[in-house]
Design a protein around this motif. Sequence first.
Motif, PDB file in Angstrom:
ATOM      1  N   ASN A   1      75.722  -2.017 -33.731  1.00 47.74           N
ATOM      2  CA  ASN A   1      76.518  -1.504 -32.397  1.00 47.74           C
ATOM      3  C   ASN A   1      76.347  -0.026 -32.154  1.00 47.74           C
ATOM      4  OD1 ASN A   1      77.370  -4.040 -31.871  1.00 47.74           O
ATOM      5  ND2 ASN A   1      79.348  -4.152 -33.212  1.00 47.74           N
ATOM      6  N   GLY A   2      75.435   0.751 -32.686  1.00 45.68           N
ATOM      7  CA  GLY A   2      75.125   2.027 -32.540  1.00 45.68           C
ATOM      8  C   GLY A   2      75.730   2.995 -33.417  1.00 45.68           C
ATOM      9  N   THR A   3      76.216   2.438 -34.701  1.00 46.22           N
ATOM     10  CA  THR A   3      76.828   3.103 -35.710  1.00 46.22           C
ATOM     11  C   THR A   3      75.961   2.769 -37.107  1.00 46.22           C
ATOM     12  OG1 THR A   3      79.029   3.000 -34.763  1.00 46.22           O
ATOM     13  CG2 THR A   3      78.760   3.386 -37.141  1.00 46.22           C
ATOM     14  N   PHE A   4      75.471   4.084 -37.676  1.00 46.79           N
ATOM     15  CA  PHE A   4      74.730   3.841 -39.108  1.00 46.79           C
ATOM     16  C   PHE A   4      75.809   2.954 -39.874  1.00 46.79           C
ATOM     17  CE2 PHE A   4      72.749   7.544 -37.313  1.00 46.79           C
ATOM     18  CZ  PHE A   4      71.251   7.156 -37.204  1.00 46.79           C
ATOM     19  N   THR A   5      75.165   2.302 -40.519  1.00 48.23           N
ATOM     20  CA  THR A   5      75.853   1.061 -41.706  1.00 48.23           C
ATOM     21  C   THR A   5      74.894   1.010 -42.808  1.00 48.23           C
ATOM     22  OG1 THR A   5      77.099  -0.807 -42.067  1.00 48.23           O
ATOM     23  CG2 THR A   5      75.092  -0.885 -40.658  1.00 48.23           C
ATOM     24  N   GLU A   6      75.533   1.113 -44.131  1.00 46.70           N
ATOM     25  CA  GLU A   6      74.778   0.913 -45.237  1.00 46.70           C
ATOM     26  C   GLU A   6      74.754  -0.719 -45.639  1.00 46.70           C
ATOM     27  OE1 GLU A   6      76.015   3.334 -48.454  1.00 46.70           O
ATOM     28  OE2 GLU A   6      75.969   5.048 -47.179  1.00 46.70           O
ATOM     29  N   ASN A   7      73.730  -1.268 -46.199  1.00 49.15           N
ATOM     30  CA  ASN A   7      73.729  -2.473 -46.652  1.00 49.15           C
ATOM     31  C   ASN A   7      74.425  -3.547 -45.775  1.00 49.15           C
ATOM     32  OD1 ASN A   7      72.730  -1.490 -49.096  1.00 49.15           O
ATOM     33  ND2 ASN A   7      74.647  -0.701 -49.908  1.00 49.15           N
ATOM     34  N   TYR A   8      73.965  -3.343 -44.537  1.00 51.51           N
ATOM     35  CA  TYR A   8      74.501  -4.582 -43.615  1.00 51.51           C
ATOM     36  C   TYR A   8      74.309  -6.078 -44.218  1.00 51.51           C
ATOM     37  CZ  TYR A   8      75.714  -7.071 -39.515  1.00 51.51           C
ATOM     38  OH  TYR A   8      76.421  -7.938 -38.397  1.00 51.51           O
ATOM     39  N   PHE A   9      75.232  -6.712 -44.291  1.00 51.87           N
ATOM     40  CA  PHE A   9      75.314  -8.016 -44.680  1.00 51.87           C
ATOM     41  C   PHE A   9      74.317  -8.898 -43.841  1.00 51.87           C
ATOM     42  CE2 PHE A   9      76.167 -12.508 -45.027  1.00 51.87           C
ATOM     43  CZ  PHE A   9      75.974 -12.933 -46.331  1.00 51.87           C
ATOM     44  N   THR A  10      73.068  -9.720 -44.391  1.00 49.87           N
ATOM     45  CA  THR A  10      72.165 -10.468 -43.706  1.00 49.87           C
ATOM     46  C   THR A  10      71.904 -11.456 -44.796  1.00 49.87           C
ATOM     47  OG1 THR A  10      70.178 -10.651 -42.330  1.00 49.87           O
ATOM     48  CG2 THR A  10      70.132  -9.201 -44.120  1.00 49.87           C
ATOM     49  N   ASN A  11      71.506 -12.712 -44.072  1.00 49.83           N
ATOM     50  CA  ASN A  11      70.916 -13.915 -45.064  1.00 49.83           C
ATOM     51  C   ASN A  11      69.994 -14.807 -44.073  1.00 49.83           C
ATOM     52  OD1 ASN A  11      72.444 -15.726 -43.576  1.00 49.83           O
ATOM     53  ND2 ASN A  11      74.132 -15.106 -44.590  1.00 49.83           N
ATOM     54  N   ARG A  12      69.310 -15.542 -44.624  1.00 42.64           N
ATOM     55  CA  ARG A  12      68.386 -16.214 -43.941  1.00 42.64           C
ATOM     56  C   ARG A  12      68.895 -17.306 -42.905  1.00 42.64           C
ATOM     57  NH1 ARG A  12      63.056 -16.647 -45.566  1.00 42.64           N
ATOM     58  NH2 ARG A  12      62.748 -18.613 -44.600  1.00 42.64           N
ATOM     59  N   ALA A  13      70.030 -17.670 -42.872  1.00 49.81           N
ATOM     60  CA  ALA A  13      70.732 -18.238 -42.045  1.00 49.81           C
ATOM     61  C   ALA A  13      70.794 -17.634 -40.680  1.00 49.81           C
ATOM     62  CB  ALA A  13      72.165 -18.805 -42.338  1.00 49.81           C
ATOM     63  N   PHE A  14      71.069 -16.233 -40.903  1.00 44.93           N
ATOM     64  CA  PHE A  14      71.372 -15.023 -39.711  1.00 44.93           C
ATOM     65  C   PHE A  14      69.909 -14.807 -39.297  1.00 44.93           C
ATOM     66  CE2 PHE A  14      70.948 -10.704 -38.892  1.00 44.93           C
ATOM     67  CZ  PHE A  14      71.677 -10.546 -37.727  1.00 44.93           C
ATOM     68  N   GLU A  15      68.876 -14.695 -40.067  1.00 42.74           N
ATOM     69  CA  GLU A  15      67.749 -14.217 -39.658  1.00 42.74           C
ATOM     70  C   GLU A  15      66.821 -15.325 -38.958  1.00 42.74           C
ATOM     71  OE1 GLU A  15      66.603 -11.167 -39.638  1.00 42.74           O
ATOM     72  OE2 GLU A  15      67.677 -10.034 -41.187  1.00 42.74           O
ATOM     73  N   TYR A  16      67.023 -16.621 -39.383  1.00 45.41           N
ATOM     74  CA  TYR A  16      66.048 -17.678 -39.015  1.00 45.41           C
ATOM     75  C   TYR A  16      66.792 -18.913 -38.673  1.00 45.41           C
ATOM     76  CZ  TYR A  16      62.748 -14.473 -41.065  1.00 45.41           C
ATOM     77  OH  TYR A  16      62.077 -13.269 -41.579  1.00 45.41           O
ATOM     78  N   GLY A  17      67.794 -18.993 -38.966  1.00 44.82           N
ATOM     79  CA  GLY A  17      68.812 -20.185 -38.588  1.00 44.82           C
ATOM     80  C   GLY A  17      68.356 -21.201 -39.865  1.00 44.82           C
ATOM     81  N   ASP A  18      68.232 -20.656 -41.058  1.00 46.64           N
ATOM     82  CA  ASP A  18      67.630 -21.300 -42.148  1.00 46.64           C
ATOM     83  C   ASP A  18      68.662 -21.655 -43.134  1.00 46.64           C
ATOM     84  OD1 ASP A  18      65.962 -22.441 -44.273  1.00 46.64           O
ATOM     85  OD2 ASP A  18      65.373 -20.620 -44.837  1.00 46.64           O
ATOM     86  N   GLY A  19      69.633 -22.829 -42.535  1.00 44.75           N
ATOM     87  CA  GLY A  19      70.693 -23.352 -43.231  1.00 44.75           C
ATOM     88  C   GLY A  19      71.404 -24.562 -42.494  1.00 44.75           C
ATOM     89  N   ILE A  20      72.367 -25.019 -42.984  1.00 40.75           N
ATOM     90  CA  ILE A  20      72.740 -26.290 -42.311  1.00 40.75           C
ATOM     91  C   ILE A  20      74.535 -25.923 -42.549  1.00 40.75           C
ATOM     92  CG2 ILE A  20      71.213 -27.674 -42.948  1.00 40.75           C
ATOM     93  CD1 ILE A  20      72.534 -28.560 -45.359  1.00 40.75           C
ATOM     94  N   PHE A  21      75.163 -26.980 -42.078  1.00 45.27           N
ATOM     95  CA  PHE A  21      76.637 -27.007 -42.140  1.00 45.27           C
ATOM     96  C   PHE A  21      77.213 -28.234 -41.748  1.00 45.27           C
ATOM     97  CE2 PHE A  21      76.011 -26.355 -37.409  1.00 45.27           C
ATOM     98  CZ  PHE A  21      77.172 -27.111 -36.898  1.00 45.27           C
ATOM     99  N   GLU A  22      78.309 -28.501 -42.358  1.00 42.87           N
ATOM    100  CA  GLU A  22      79.282 -29.892 -42.231  1.00 42.87           C
ATOM    101  C   GLU A  22      80.686 -29.416 -41.826  1.00 42.87           C
ATOM    102  OE1 GLU A  22      78.832 -34.051 -42.416  1.00 42.87           O
ATOM    103  OE2 GLU A  22      77.415 -32.455 -42.828  1.00 42.87           O
ATOM    104  N   THR A  23      81.173 -30.068 -40.818  1.00 38.90           N
ATOM    105  CA  THR A  23      82.341 -29.879 -40.527  1.00 38.90           C
ATOM    106  C   THR A  23      83.133 -31.261 -40.731  1.00 38.90           C
ATOM    107  OG1 THR A  23      82.041 -30.641 -38.155  1.00 38.90           O
ATOM    108  CG2 THR A  23      82.103 -28.437 -38.771  1.00 38.90           C
ATOM    109  N   ILE A  24      84.377 -31.385 -41.425  1.00 41.73           N
ATOM    110  CA  ILE A  24      85.095 -32.335 -41.741  1.00 41.73           C
ATOM    111  C   ILE A  24      86.631 -32.171 -41.503  1.00 41.73           C
ATOM    112  CG2 ILE A  24      85.789 -33.692 -44.064  1.00 41.73           C
ATOM    113  CD1 ILE A  24      83.453 -31.959 -45.359  1.00 41.73           C
ATOM    114  N   ILE A  25      87.296 -33.465 -41.015  1.00 41.53           N
ATOM    115  CA  ILE A  25      88.765 -33.470 -40.961  1.00 41.53           C
ATOM    116  C   ILE A  25      89.871 -33.863 -41.942  1.00 41.53           C
ATOM    117  CG2 ILE A  25      90.562 -34.316 -39.004  1.00 41.53           C
ATOM    118  CD1 ILE A  25      88.647 -32.152 -37.999  1.00 41.53           C
ATOM    119  N   VAL A  26      90.695 -33.196 -42.130  1.00 35.70           N
ATOM    120  CA  VAL A  26      91.727 -33.569 -42.959  1.00 35.70           C
ATOM    121  C   VAL A  26      93.164 -34.058 -42.214  1.00 35.70           C
ATOM    122  CG1 VAL A  26      93.328 -32.894 -45.026  1.00 35.70           C
ATOM    123  CG2 VAL A  26      90.965 -32.450 -45.024  1.00 35.70           C
TER     124      VAL A  26
END
Length: 268
Positions: free
Chosen positions: A7-32
Amino acid sequence: MNYSLLNGTFTENYFTNRAFEYGDGIFETIIVRKNKIFFWQRHYQRLCEAMQALHLEKPAFFSADFLENKIWELARKNNFQDTFRIKINVWRESTGWYAPEQNQISWLLRLFPHTEKPLIKQKAIFFNKVPLVASQISPYKTCNALPYVLAGIEKNNCNADEVILLDCYQHIADALVSNIFWIRDNCLYTPMLACGGKKGVMREQVLEFCKQENIHVQEGCFGKEDILKAETIFTTNVAGIEVIARLENKTFSTAHLLIENLRNLLEP
């Protein structure tokens, strides 16, 4: 030191992963509900199937019992009880660009408050701008859900309560966060998974219930004209069963004995 701009501000070690980069992941939603995890074994099975479809390596410790214990541990930590929603994210923990260098996973478990859904959706529309495409990963909840995101935007722009997604052949495929069913002449209809919709846990429960009760079911490829001939239309997921009162310019019955019986499957 390697810097990024966030957002225009310098940052160190900004968190990223393959789910963020390529959508390389899955998820599951469950109800209790009332401290009961609904259809937990089915959810865990679908999670494992999705991991296999994405060639994610499941660690030996990552069992159903392990995850269930972690869910209750996190619930106690956050003072969640009675009714809440679970979300499990799993992504590939690897370097490399599109081709990953290994298939080990990272995972994230979160809990959220849950509000029960309304029983009736007053207005539904079709969405065909971004069609669903069937593949080995389409039955699962991947981190690339852009057709559903854009369908959700269309729903909001049209002041609708539900949106029905189509495949590239204009077949009925799925609802926004649910599977779609309709009833006509004492027969239950639903799109086959080959149309690109999700392999819903509640969808499987509905089909099993109908088989046990000798209710005729047709899974297939259906067009808009087929669903518009319905007597009753409803959507299902583990959060609830909702009836659609109006689709495009046609109204439908919002009461049916089958729907009431199916709702009993969600009782604690």
